[in-house]
Design a protein around this motif. Sequence first.
Motif, short mmCIF file in Angstrom:
data_model
loop_
_atom_site.label_atom_id
_atom_site.label_comp_id
_atom_site.label_asym_id
_atom_site.label_seq_id
_atom_site.Cartn_x
_atom_site.Cartn_y
_atom_site.Cartn_z
N UNK A 1 34.20 21.37 45.32
CA UNK A 1 33.88 19.96 45.39
C UNK A 1 35.12 19.10 45.31
N UNK A 2 36.28 19.69 45.49
CA UNK A 2 37.51 18.91 45.52
C UNK A 2 38.14 18.68 44.18
N UNK A 3 37.57 19.17 43.10
CA UNK A 3 38.15 19.02 41.79
C UNK A 3 38.60 20.37 41.27
N UNK A 4 39.66 20.40 40.50
CA UNK A 4 40.19 21.67 40.01
C UNK A 4 39.22 22.30 39.02
N UNK A 5 39.23 23.64 38.99
CA UNK A 5 38.46 24.33 37.97
C UNK A 5 39.08 24.01 36.62
N UNK A 6 38.24 23.81 35.62
CA UNK A 6 38.76 23.47 34.30
C UNK A 6 39.50 24.64 33.68
N UNK A 7 40.39 24.29 32.74
CA UNK A 7 41.14 25.34 32.03
C UNK A 7 40.18 26.26 31.29
N UNK A 8 39.09 25.70 30.74
CA UNK A 8 38.11 26.50 30.01
C UNK A 8 37.44 27.51 30.94
N UNK A 9 37.12 27.06 32.16
CA UNK A 9 36.48 27.96 33.13
C UNK A 9 37.39 29.12 33.50
N UNK A 10 38.68 28.79 33.71
CA UNK A 10 39.66 29.83 34.07
C UNK A 10 39.83 30.82 32.91
N UNK A 11 39.92 30.30 31.68
CA UNK A 11 40.08 31.17 30.51
C UNK A 11 38.87 32.07 30.32
N UNK A 12 37.68 31.53 30.56
CA UNK A 12 36.47 32.35 30.44
C UNK A 12 36.48 33.45 31.50
N UNK A 13 36.90 33.09 32.72
CA UNK A 13 37.01 34.09 33.78
C UNK A 13 38.00 35.19 33.43
N UNK A 14 39.14 34.79 32.86
CA UNK A 14 40.13 35.78 32.42
C UNK A 14 39.59 36.60 31.25
N UNK A 15 38.74 35.97 30.42
CA UNK A 15 38.11 36.70 29.32
C UNK A 15 37.25 37.84 29.83
N UNK A 16 36.63 37.64 31.00
CA UNK A 16 35.84 38.72 31.60
C UNK A 16 36.74 39.91 31.93
N UNK A 17 37.93 39.61 32.50
CA UNK A 17 38.88 40.68 32.80
C UNK A 17 39.36 41.39 31.55
N UNK A 18 39.59 40.61 30.49
CA UNK A 18 40.06 41.18 29.23
C UNK A 18 38.98 42.06 28.60
N UNK A 19 37.74 41.56 28.57
CA UNK A 19 36.64 42.34 28.00
C UNK A 19 36.37 43.61 28.79
N UNK A 20 36.47 43.50 30.11
CA UNK A 20 36.31 44.66 31.00
C UNK A 20 37.37 45.70 30.68
N UNK A 21 38.60 45.23 30.41
CA UNK A 21 39.70 46.14 30.10
C UNK A 21 39.50 46.84 28.76
N UNK A 22 38.88 46.16 27.81
CA UNK A 22 38.67 46.76 26.49
C UNK A 22 37.83 48.04 26.58
N UNK A 23 36.94 48.10 27.57
CA UNK A 23 36.14 49.31 27.71
C UNK A 23 37.02 50.52 27.98
#
Length: 301
Positions: free
Chosen positions: A146-168
């Motif tokens: 929609x022309x607006x940047x993704x929020x920092x919180x959204x990006x951090x949550x997305x990276x959290x998915x990668x981190x949690x996936x890695x913990x397995x």
Amino acid sequence: MHKKLPYLMIAFAAAMWGLIGFFVKGLSDAGFSAMEIVAIRVVTAAVILVLVGLAAYRGHLKIRIKDLPLFIGTGIFSIVFFNWCYFTAIELMNIPIAVALLYTSPAFVAVLSFIFLKESIDRRKLIAISLTIIGCTLAAGITGQEGSSFSAAAVLIGLGAGFGYALYSIFGKVALRKYHPFTVTLYTFIVAAAALIPTTGIAGKASILFNGGTWLYVVGLGIFPTVLAYFAYSWGLERTESSTAAVVATLEPVIATMLGVLVYGDRPGILQFVGSLLIVLSVMAVNISLPARKQKKHFTF
């Protein structure tokens, strides 16, 4: 044909994982929160796995109490945390970018393995980590649909998915030294379900779960991108090298991106596409081994 079947099974599993956004979107539209959808996934999977265990894996149903912390690690710190982050990211951004951020997990695995498992970080892994960082910057750090940047919180949550996936990979690697892969999977989902049922209050929404076509999303989420994908991947993995299987499994973000574009109208920009491609390349760089160096088998969910 039979020689190609293991690769086809792995590709099938990756395709099933790539479709997870379809079930998440459906349950979200039905009124469930991200954490409630996580609860639905793990509880459904746990029930199915218990039934499968009683029917076919009776010899792999027992664990030692002292090893329970391993399954708390795989079940709560990994499965619950990663699923919540992933499902939330799908809602805050879009499916292609959420999947791209999820696939930062190999970079996290490399770093965590270096810290906790004393594994080395060679030039190949450093290149992969660099590609991941650049890819994330391009994929998530630019303007959204929609022309607006993704929020920092959204990006951090997305990276959290990668981190949690890695913990397995960290907890699971230790658990797999002691137990059969089915046992690890079973107790991972049992522990996750035991933690989520009382804390999410999902039982109070039983009427919604079986209202209209919602139950189809519930059953579909538990079977296709969870239990069925696991069995297909495991069957293929037992018959090929883990490094090759991991590369074939990178079909997942491709399928997820196609789902987002064709079904939900997501329109990743050029830089987002390049960023996602770099993350997939980093996955391949981490998992492709030289012929003389074979990796141990690992299991993904």
